[in-house]
Design a protein around this motif. Structure first.
Motif, PDB file in Angstrom:
ATOM      1  N   SER A 144       8.195  12.330  -0.492  1.00 12.70           N
ATOM      2  CA  SER A 144       7.220  12.049   0.566  1.00 12.70           C
ATOM      3  C   SER A 144       6.557  10.692   0.432  1.00 12.70           C
ATOM      4  CB  SER A 144       6.132  13.132   0.577  1.00 12.70           C
ATOM      5  OG  SER A 144       5.177  12.916  -0.464  1.00 12.70           O
ATOM      6  N   ASP A 145       6.500  10.139  -0.769  1.00 18.63           N
ATOM      7  CA  ASP A 145       5.746   8.906  -0.972  1.00 18.63           C
ATOM      8  C   ASP A 145       6.459   7.703  -0.356  1.00 18.63           C
ATOM      9  OD1 ASP A 145       4.138  10.577  -2.528  1.00 18.63           O
ATOM     10  OD2 ASP A 145       3.640   8.934  -3.882  1.00 18.63           O
ATOM     11  N   PHE A 146       5.681   6.887   0.340  1.00 22.85           N
ATOM     12  CA  PHE A 146       6.224   5.694   0.978  1.00 22.85           C
ATOM     13  C   PHE A 146       5.256   4.543   0.781  1.00 22.85           C
ATOM     14  CE2 PHE A 146       3.610   7.835   4.122  1.00 22.85           C
ATOM     15  CZ  PHE A 146       2.911   6.813   4.756  1.00 22.85           C
ATOM     16  N   PHE A 147       5.756   3.324   1.002  1.00 23.56           N
ATOM     17  CA  PHE A 147       4.875   2.165   0.904  1.00 23.56           C
ATOM     18  C   PHE A 147       5.188   1.183   2.020  1.00 23.56           C
ATOM     19  CE2 PHE A 147       8.433   1.289  -2.022  1.00 23.56           C
ATOM     20  CZ  PHE A 147       8.845   0.022  -1.616  1.00 23.56           C
ATOM     21  N   ILE A 148       4.197   0.342   2.323  1.00 21.33           N
ATOM     22  CA  ILE A 148       4.317  -0.695   3.339  1.00 21.33           C
ATOM     23  C   ILE A 148       4.009  -2.033   2.679  1.00 21.33           C
ATOM     24  CG2 ILE A 148       3.448  -1.593   5.527  1.00 21.33           C
ATOM     25  CD1 ILE A 148       2.678   1.295   6.268  1.00 21.33           C
ATOM     26  N   LEU A 149       4.868  -3.015   2.916  1.00 20.91           N
ATOM     27  CA  LEU A 149       4.696  -4.336   2.316  1.00 20.91           C
ATOM     28  C   LEU A 149       3.814  -5.226   3.191  1.00 20.91           C
ATOM     29  CD1 LEU A 149       8.341  -5.179   1.165  1.00 20.91           C
ATOM     30  CD2 LEU A 149       6.519  -4.094  -0.142  1.00 20.91           C
ATOM     31  N   ILE A 194       0.872  -1.183   0.000  1.00 22.77           N
ATOM     32  CA  ILE A 194       0.000   0.000   0.000  1.00 22.77           C
ATOM     33  C   ILE A 194       0.903   1.226   0.000  1.00 22.77           C
ATOM     34  CG2 ILE A 194      -1.941  -1.159   1.089  1.00 22.77           C
ATOM     35  CD1 ILE A 194      -1.117   0.141   3.762  1.00 22.77           C
ATOM     36  N   GLN A 195       0.490   2.245  -0.750  1.00 23.31           N
ATOM     37  CA  GLN A 195       1.337   3.425  -0.950  1.00 23.31           C
ATOM     38  C   GLN A 195       0.605   4.685  -0.557  1.00 23.31           C
ATOM     39  OE1 GLN A 195       3.440   3.432  -4.678  1.00 23.31           O
ATOM     40  NE2 GLN A 195       3.691   5.651  -4.704  1.00 23.31           N
ATOM     41  N   ALA A 196       1.342   5.601   0.079  1.00 23.61           N
ATOM     42  CA  ALA A 196       0.778   6.884   0.519  1.00 23.61           C
ATOM     43  C   ALA A 196       1.776   7.995   0.234  1.00 23.61           C
ATOM     44  CB  ALA A 196       0.453   6.838   2.014  1.00 23.61           C
TER      45      ALA A 196
END
Length: 200
Positions: free
Chosen positions: A133-138, A89-91
């Motif tokens: 700024s964009d990050f993601f969680i696996l 998921i990416q924010a």
């Protein structure tokens, strides 16, 4: 007495020479220096432990957005599937470029030792040295990323929230290129992003 001193010196000399010839001790691996951050979202709370010891520049960049409250109100806008029950998921900040800080230097996993596994948080980018700024969680391991993205921490609570966001509805038409069909509809709002006292 002089004979005793001479004998003592002769006995100690090999030890002194050995100490001088000993190779320097290897440098220690970076120690855990974890900073906790809570993301309170529409779907629940995700608690992160950011690894400032192994990924100092990437962690400092993320904390800059947290401390300035620039992540408040942004969204998880993308859910990318990767096999069965896996994906990311990416924010990030997508609507106002004035809120973006300069890009951060790239800290690849081969240097930090942080792995792309379930719960890892990493910076999204368009190439090394472009992350902002964009990050993601696996949701699970994705080893094919190699050194492309900088991992800088992990989820310590709230993997159920990560998986719920990954399973949320997406638009079949929104998104460009490989992101088409991966845009959450509706996006999941991050209400607040705050540092958390480890004792709390």
């Amino acid at each position: 007495m002089n004979r005793r001193i001479a004998l003592l010196v002769s006995l100690l000399a090999p030890l002194t020479l050995a100490a001088q010839a000993a190779p320097p001790a290897p440098a220690e691996a970076p120690r855990d220096d974890l900073v906790r951050v809570a993301l309170d979202t529409d779907h629940g709370r995700i608690l992160l432990a950011l690894d400032r010891g192994r990924a100092p520049a990437t962690t400092a960049n993320f904390l800059r957005y947290v401390d300035s409250k620039r992540f408040d109100g942004v969204t998880f806008y993308r859910a990318m599937p990767y096999g069965a029950n896996n994906g990311l998921i990416q924010a990030g900040i997508t609507k106002d470029a004035r809120l973006l800080y300069p890009p951060v230097k790239h800290e690849p996993p081969s240097r930090t030792g942080l792995k792309m596994e379930a719960g890892t948080i990493a910076m999204a980018n368009l190439g090394p040295g472009t992350a902002r700024s964009d990050f993601f969680i696996l949701a699970g391991p994705i080893t094919t990323f190699g050194d492309s993205f900088a991992a800088f921490g992990r989820v310590v609570e709230g993997m159920d929230v990560v998986k719920a966001i990954l399973a949320s509805p997406v638009s079949p038409t929104n998104g460009e290129g490989s992101m088409k069909g991966q845009m959450l509809e509706p996006a999941v709002v991050i209400r607040t992003a705050r540092r958390v006292d480890p004792a709390a």
